[in-house]
Design a protein around this motif. Structure first.
Motif, PDB file in Angstrom:
ATOM      1  N   SER A   1      94.149 -67.808 -17.863  1.00 13.97           N
ATOM      2  CA  SER A   1      94.913 -66.889 -17.196  1.00 13.97           C
ATOM      3  C   SER A   1      94.764 -65.584 -17.649  1.00 13.97           C
ATOM      4  O   SER A   1      95.119 -64.711 -16.980  1.00 13.97           O
ATOM      5  N   ALA A   2      94.999 -65.487 -18.830  1.00 15.87           N
ATOM      6  CA  ALA A   2      94.989 -64.375 -19.622  1.00 15.87           C
ATOM      7  C   ALA A   2      93.847 -63.378 -19.384  1.00 15.87           C
ATOM      8  O   ALA A   2      93.811 -61.991 -19.727  1.00 15.87           O
ATOM      9  N   ASP A   3      92.661 -63.866 -18.917  1.00 17.82           N
ATOM     10  CA  ASP A   3      91.559 -63.212 -18.777  1.00 17.82           C
ATOM     11  C   ASP A   3      92.045 -62.382 -17.785  1.00 17.82           C
ATOM     12  O   ASP A   3      90.866 -61.423 -17.513  1.00 17.82           O
ATOM     13  N   TYR A   4      92.839 -62.368 -16.999  1.00 17.70           N
ATOM     14  CA  TYR A   4      93.050 -61.286 -15.808  1.00 17.70           C
ATOM     15  C   TYR A   4      93.861 -60.356 -16.158  1.00 17.70           C
ATOM     16  O   TYR A   4      94.064 -59.296 -15.415  1.00 17.70           O
ATOM     17  N   ILE A   5      94.364 -60.171 -17.441  1.00 19.87           N
ATOM     18  CA  ILE A   5      95.117 -59.112 -17.757  1.00 19.87           C
ATOM     19  C   ILE A   5      94.593 -57.951 -18.387  1.00 19.87           C
ATOM     20  O   ILE A   5      93.454 -58.319 -19.116  1.00 19.87           O
ATOM     21  N   SER A   6      94.585 -56.787 -18.031  1.00 19.63           N
ATOM     22  CA  SER A   6      93.781 -55.682 -18.441  1.00 19.63           C
ATOM     23  C   SER A   6      94.232 -55.245 -19.723  1.00 19.63           C
ATOM     24  O   SER A   6      95.554 -55.463 -20.207  1.00 19.63           O
TER      25      SER A   6
ATOM     26  N   SER B   1     100.108 -66.855 -16.681  1.00 24.21           N
ATOM     27  CA  SER B   1     100.319 -65.521 -17.362  1.00 24.21           C
ATOM     28  C   SER B   1     100.928 -64.435 -16.214  1.00 24.21           C
ATOM     29  O   SER B   1     100.927 -64.762 -15.012  1.00 24.21           O
ATOM     30  N   PHE B   2     101.649 -63.642 -16.851  1.00 22.77           N
ATOM     31  CA  PHE B   2     102.163 -62.510 -16.050  1.00 22.77           C
ATOM     32  C   PHE B   2     102.201 -61.267 -16.821  1.00 22.77           C
ATOM     33  O   PHE B   2     102.285 -61.232 -18.176  1.00 22.77           O
ATOM     34  N   ALA B   3     101.888 -59.897 -16.173  1.00 19.22           N
ATOM     35  CA  ALA B   3     101.800 -58.884 -16.884  1.00 19.22           C
ATOM     36  C   ALA B   3     102.422 -57.784 -16.001  1.00 19.22           C
ATOM     37  O   ALA B   3     102.128 -57.752 -14.803  1.00 19.22           O
TER      38      ALA B   3
ATOM     39  N   PHE C   1     103.025 -54.832 -20.805  1.00 12.79           N
ATOM     40  CA  PHE C   1     103.966 -55.987 -21.191  1.00 12.79           C
ATOM     41  C   PHE C   1     102.882 -57.204 -20.766  1.00 12.79           C
ATOM     42  O   PHE C   1     102.315 -57.111 -19.437  1.00 12.79           O
ATOM     43  N   ALA C   2     102.849 -58.086 -21.342  1.00 10.77           N
ATOM     44  CA  ALA C   2     102.251 -59.191 -20.839  1.00 10.77           C
ATOM     45  C   ALA C   2     102.592 -60.616 -21.586  1.00 10.77           C
ATOM     46  O   ALA C   2     103.202 -60.481 -22.784  1.00 10.77           O
ATOM     47  N   ALA C   3     102.710 -61.794 -20.767  1.00 15.22           N
ATOM     48  CA  ALA C   3     103.089 -62.906 -21.419  1.00 15.22           C
ATOM     49  C   ALA C   3     102.275 -63.946 -20.888  1.00 15.22           C
ATOM     50  O   ALA C   3     101.969 -64.118 -19.668  1.00 15.22           O
ATOM     51  N   SER C   4     102.050 -64.715 -21.773  1.00 14.89           N
ATOM     52  CA  SER C   4     100.839 -66.030 -21.333  1.00 14.89           C
ATOM     53  C   SER C   4     101.435 -67.247 -21.933  1.00 14.89           C
ATOM     54  O   SER C   4     101.503 -67.272 -23.237  1.00 14.89           O
ATOM     55  N   ALA C   5     101.202 -68.552 -21.312  1.00 13.51           N
ATOM     56  CA  ALA C   5     101.631 -69.731 -21.994  1.00 13.51           C
ATOM     57  C   ALA C   5     101.104 -70.863 -21.310  1.00 13.51           C
ATOM     58  O   ALA C   5     100.547 -70.698 -20.234  1.00 13.51           O
ATOM     59  N   SER C   6     100.663 -71.967 -22.195  1.00 12.74           N
ATOM     60  CA  SER C   6     100.278 -73.327 -21.755  1.00 12.74           C
ATOM     61  C   SER C   6     101.575 -74.219 -21.719  1.00 12.74           C
ATOM     62  O   SER C   6     102.064 -74.263 -22.748  1.00 12.74           O
ATOM     63  N   THR C   7     101.522 -74.941 -20.766  1.00  7.57           N
ATOM     64  CA  THR C   7     102.851 -76.129 -20.804  1.00  7.57           C
ATOM     65  C   THR C   7     102.211 -77.445 -20.457  1.00  7.57           C
ATOM     66  O   THR C   7     100.914 -77.565 -20.525  1.00  7.57           O
TER      67      THR C   7
END
Length: 825
Positions: free
Chosen positions: A558-563, A623-625, A568-574
């Motif tokens: 999912s982090a591959d989509y963040i520029s 992921s969120f950015a 700010f960015a946050a990514s996690a695996s749950t």
């Protein structure tokens, strides 16, 4: 009877297919008219060839030809072309030969005109096509049929077409397969090689005449490569290429790069411009182990320029002070004096030399900055200077460490008291005189006792007398043992919290259980050097409850989509989302009966089951950015792994229908509409309120839902992922990875105020704030969910991280205030 050297059932091998293909070509009847047309097209192409076509392929070999390094076959082909192409002869005339600084003339020997000239030209063209199109031809000659077969599956394993993978499922050319969180799979390749896929791993296979290639998008694989009869078996991972003829090796690819580990045999590894042949037990790759603020309240102030200019100066000084090496300590005599029941232990190095250097830095900077000089000469600045000078008088008399302890207050039941401990380098009389001098100057108000080589400081004489017999009573406890273990790794600044004791002493067990922090024991914050900062929360045994939702370190896409421009960015695996949701519901329902009732009512009205229809449709990667910090609503992107995207769309429609049915006549402006449309071949779903111009858009891409209120941002995110130019691939991200960081993490946080936020500020205004924002380096915090602890690491100190977060808020509020003022005008 089997053919010698050929295994049974292998009649359709590439060699046989190639022979059959040649035979079919030879036996195919020739259309005379078609042949004449083809010949005319070839001659027309040869006579009009330019550098943009066939000539470009030949000109790539000019340097090797001039140096005499071109093999005879290619040389013959090139000279044949040069004899016919004047433009290429002119281009070759300008190519310097090896060892010459000036161009030299290459004599092209003349060729007699012979009757077979057209056929030689046709043969040359065929050879050129073979040479320039060798990669497509290599792939075209690959064996037909499936590339691999799924042998075993544990958990959820999916193909990107949405189908579940089961034992016996066959993978076609370039067909991607992905394992979910906590899931594994084993693939059997056509040549007998075995590929074991770890959780959250995605790969695809491509076949060619020269060998099979595995494109590892992310995750971990363990290869048992069969002996290759022809060519090599290759694994392409991120920026690393592993090539083998037959061996056992592992490849990991994640946000931190890639790493190849050889179990048996040897593997050729290439990454960047380097290449290396690894043997058993060796590793290589781009991810091999490497080895105050702007308060929101002043953002709109007319004096903001002045305040921020001061902060810029202090931030500069802070960065210089942080670079002062105070060394690390591998043992502590003071830990042996820990009182029983202590809940906080904080150790810092003796700041004697650092204080002296810090004062010199401030003085130097104050001479260069009028704003800093004004503050340094103010009442507040003079008070700070007096404290630092006072510490200078006592620090040289003490050991290399000072310890702060929060211990039980012997004079008050249930109370706590701060205690300061320090080892004495000078005699008690000298230390007593220095402290009395500080007390007389009004910069020190406390009671102390200097004896037996230890200085003890407490609030009052009564507390000092009461704590004295308690010193050392906690040195054999579990908290003290954990502290000593930290020293064995080396510490600079160490802060420890006995979470277990804090929860017990304050009757917080019920709250800790509700929050899912069962079994939390110790929290430690460490700074071993200016670039080694770590926080770890350890548990009694394996993590339980909410703390267990964070998955173990692994790959995520999912982090591959963040520029790389994200602020700010946050990514996690749950863990499995459905299990986590069910556990949360059970925990909350145990203390709030109303919650369970409301959940049942919601599901009855909508006709959905939140656990089965929503949670079970989600993957383990999120992921969120914030891509553009615009106001009042920033440009954001959310990316969620979706194992059943169709179920999510259906569920969204049901929720919207149920919501609209509940609206009264006077609230129809809140009515929601779900629509679908195709834009440039991509299907988009949108939800919009009747009374708003804003809509939420989402689409499916490579097994993920990409959501945003700005479709352009979502489209750009998909393009970034396709180009492989996302945040985790950028140099700025890689440079901020903590020391010793591996290929995978459970989560990360990214804050980058540099440039992005300053661009929001109005031209000509708040130049100091813009300067301060531009001076900040990006902040990256990685988080790893290990079996018995959660560990966070960063190259950035906590104080700097807090400063960046406040700067982000301050800049945003400043921009909002400016826009509001413009609107008012």
């Amino acid at each position: 009877m089997n053919t010698p050297g050929k295994e049974p059932g292998m009649a359709n091998e590439p060699n046989d297919q190639f022979e059959n293909l040649l035979r079919e070509v030879r036996e195919e009847p020739l259309d005379t008219a078609a042949f004449e047309q083809a010949r005319d097209r070839v001659w027309s192409s040869l006579s009009t060839a330019t550098a943009s076509g066939l000539c470009a392929g030949f000109r790539a070999s000019f340097a090797a030809y001039s140096a005499g390094a071109l093999d005879p076959a290619k040389r013959m082909l090139l000279e044949d072309h040069l004899s016919r192409c004047a433009e290429c002869r002119q281009a070759l005339h300008g190519t310097p030969a090896a060892g010459h600084t000036e161009p030299r003339v290459i004599a092209i020997r003349s060729r007699p005109r012979v009757f077979w000239k057209p056929y030689a030209a046709a043969a040359g063209l065929a050879l050129a096509m073979l040479y320039l199109g060798r990669d497509p031809l290599d792939r075209a000659l690959a064996a037909s049929g499936p590339r691999a077969t799924v042998e075993t599956v544990a958990g959820e394993v999916h193909l990107l077409n949405g189908k579940a993978a089961r034992p016996g499922t066959q993978l076609d050319e370039a067909e991607a397969i992905r394992t979910g969180g906590g899931s594994h799979a084993v693939l059997r390749l056509r040549d007998g090689s075995r590929v074991e896929m770890n959780e959250r791993t995605q790969l695809a296979l491509r076949a060619a005449w020269s060998g099979l290639s595995i494109r590892l998008d992310r995750g971990d694989i363990l290869m048992e490569a069969a002996k290759q009869r022809r060519g090599h078996l290759r694994v392409i991972a991120n920026d690393t290429l592993a090539s083998v003829k037959g061996t056992v090796f592992a490849v990991s690819s994640g946000s931190g790069g890639s790493v190849v580990s050889v179990v048996e045999g040897s593997v050729a590894v290439e990454h960047g411009s380097s290449s290396r042949l690894l043997s058993r037990g060796e590793q290589d790759g781009s991810a091999a182990p490497r080895a105050g603020g702007v308060p929101v309240a002043i953002a709109w102030s007319e004096n903001a320029e002045k305040y921020v200019a001061l902060l810029t100066d202090l931030a500069h000084i802070e960065k210089q002070i942080a670079s002062i090496d105070t060394g690390t300590r591998t043992e502590s005599k003071l830990a042996a004096y820990l009182p029983a029941g202590s809940t906080i232990y904080a150790a810092i190095p003796n700041a004697s030399s650092a204080i002296e250097q810090a004062l010199a830095m401030v003085e130097q900077r104050a001479r260069e900055s009028a704003t800093l000089r004004e503050w340094w000469d103010s009442a507040g600045g003079r008070a700070i200077r007096a404290h630092l000078v006072g510490l200078q008088t006592i620090s040289p008399l003490l050991g290399d460490e000072m310890v702060f302890v929060l211990a039980p207050d012997p004079t008050r039941a249930g109370g706590d008291m701060p205690v300061v401990l320090a080892e004495m380098k000078s005699d008690a009389a000298a230390i007593d005189r220095a402290l009395q001098q500080l007390a007389a100057g009004g910069t020190f108000k406390a009671s102390w006792r200097a004896s037996n080589g230890i200085l003890v400081i407490a609030d009052t004489p009564a507390k000092l007398a009461a704590i004295a017999p308690k010193l050392g009573t906690g040195s054999t406890g579990a908290f003290a043992a954990d502290i000593r273990a930290r020293y064995q790794r080396g510490v600079g600044i160490l802060i420890g919290y006995d979470v277990e004791a804090i929860v017990a002493s304050r009757a917080l067990s019920a709250a800790a259980g509700t929050l899912g922090m069962d079994g939390a024991r110790r929290l430690f914050l460490e700074q071993r050097s200016a670039t080694q900062n770590e926080a770890s929360l350890r548990f009694q045994g394996a993590r339980q409850g909410i703390a267990s939702w964070l998955a173990a370190p692994g790959a995520g896409g999912s982090a591959d989509y963040i520029s790389s421009d994200a602020v700010f960015a946050a990514s996690a695996s749950t863990r499995n989302p459905r299990q986590a949701f069910d556990e949360l519901v059970n925990r909350v329902a145990a203390t709030d009966v109303k919650f369970a009732t409301e959940l049942r009512d919601f599901e009855t009205k909508t006709g959905i089951n939140v656990s089965a229809d929503i949670a079970a449709s989600l993957g383990t990667d999120f992921s969120f950015a914030v891509e553009t910090p615009t106001v009042p609503i920033p440009g954001w992107i959310a990316v969620i792994e979706a194992v059943r995207p169709g179920s999510l769309d259906t569920t969204a429609q049901r929720i919207i229908d149920a919501f609209n049915q509940q609206l009264s006549t006077d609230k129809q402006s809140m009515r929601l509409t779900l629509s679908r449309e195709a834009v440039n071949g991509r299907s988009w779903t949108s939800v919009k309120s009747a009374g708003s111009t804003m809509a939420l858009h989402w689409t499916q891409d490579a097994g993920y839902l990409v959501l945003s209120t700005d479709r352009a941002i979502a489209t750009r995110a998909i393009a970034i992922r396709g180009a492989g130019s996302g945040l985790t691939r950028s140099a700025s991200f890689r440079q901020q990875l903590p020391e010793g960081s591996g290929a995978h993490h459970s989560a990360f946080f990214w804050v980058n105020t540099k440039g992005a936020l300053s661009g929001l500020l109005p031209a000509g205004q708040n130049t100091a704030l813009r300067s301060l924002l531009d001076s900040r380096d990006p902040v990256l915090v990685t988080i790893d969910g290990e079996t018995e602890q959660i560990r966070a690491a960063s190259r950035t100190r906590l104080t700097s991280l807090v400063l960046d977060l406040i700067l982000a808020a301050g800049a945003g509020n400043q921009t909002a205030a400016t826009q509001h003022a413009r609107t008012a005008d």
